[in-house]
Design a protein around this motif. Structure first.
Motif: not given
Length: 243
Positions: A131, A141, A167, A170, A172, A225, A227
């Motif tokens: 990430s 998200p 989000f 991709s 996650l 998530h 990132s």
């Protein structure tokens, strides 16, 4: 999350001799935009110098894409579409490193290493989710829960859906937990869906039977998530009826 596409490859390549060694990868690596990421492939039972190592990149639901091969004679073969930012390194007798220079959010993906010996000894790693955070394209998200029943006290099967949407990139993970531990139940996770404007959504559905409702109010959906540096927890009190 682990895509079903890799399962087909594993089944095609697996045979009993491959169990003599193990290959392990860190489950998550998170690095800032513009930096160099290092993805490790650790060998358990053997010398990494004896093996040919290949690396693959997997985006969302797509099949893994070949990046490069580092042979045990030190020769390197890159794919025709593989950028020069990838650099393979053998840094010890049991570890192989893939360096990815000047990373962006587009490099966020699932990375697999594959070891072979004499072209007949395939052993897959367990994958690393890379990430990249801090990029201008990253979007966090939003998360919502939906329930198939008005009340957790209702009888029969209860289905709870955890939806993450909006989000990017991709990469996650959705995890169901109770009191901090993984929830033991039937879980179905959908594919990543592109919503447009380069953002994604994914849903995970938890099936709860009547006999495991005792601690249901302690069940949470955890969405991670990396990132966007986001971890969101939603409990069943966030639910509303799916109509």
């Amino acid at each position: 999350m682990r895509c079903a596409a890799i399962s087909c490859l594993l089944m095609c390549l697996f045979y009993p001799g491959a169990m003599q060694v193990g290959v392990h990868q860190h489950s998550h690596v998170s690095v800032p935009d513009g930096s160099t990421a290092e993805l490790a492939c650790h060998l358990d039972g053997g010398n990494i110098q004896d093996f040919n190592i290949q690396w693959f990149k997997q985006l969302g639901n797509a099949a893994p894409i070949f990046l490069l091969a580092h042979a045990n004679d030190s020769s390197i073969q890159w794919s025709a579409t593989s950028p020069g930012r990838y650099r393979p390194i053998r840094n010890s007798s049991y570890t192989h490193i893939l360096q990815v220079a000047n990373v962006t959010a587009q490099d966020s993906a699932l990375y697999w290493c594959l070891l072979t010996r004499n072209d007949s000894y395939p052993v897959w790693g367990d994958g690393t989710q890379l990430s990249v955070y801090g990029g201008k394209d990253v979007r966090a998200p939003t998360v919502s829960l939906l329930s198939s029943q008005d009340s957790v006290d209702d009888s029969g099967l209860l289905y709870v859906a955890c939806l993450a949407n909006g989000f990017y990139p991709s990469v996650l993970e959705i995890t169901w937990k109770t009191e901090g531990e993984p929830f033991q139940g039937d879980i179905t996770s959908g594919p990543f869906l592109e919503e447009g404007d380069n953002v994604y959504s994914i849903m995970s559905i938890l099936e709860v039977t009547s006999h495991n409702r005792r601690n249901l109010l302690s069940v949470t959906c955890e969405v991670r998530h990396d990132s966007s540096r986001t971890i969101i927890h939603k409990g069943l009190h966030h639910c509303h009826r799916d109509i």
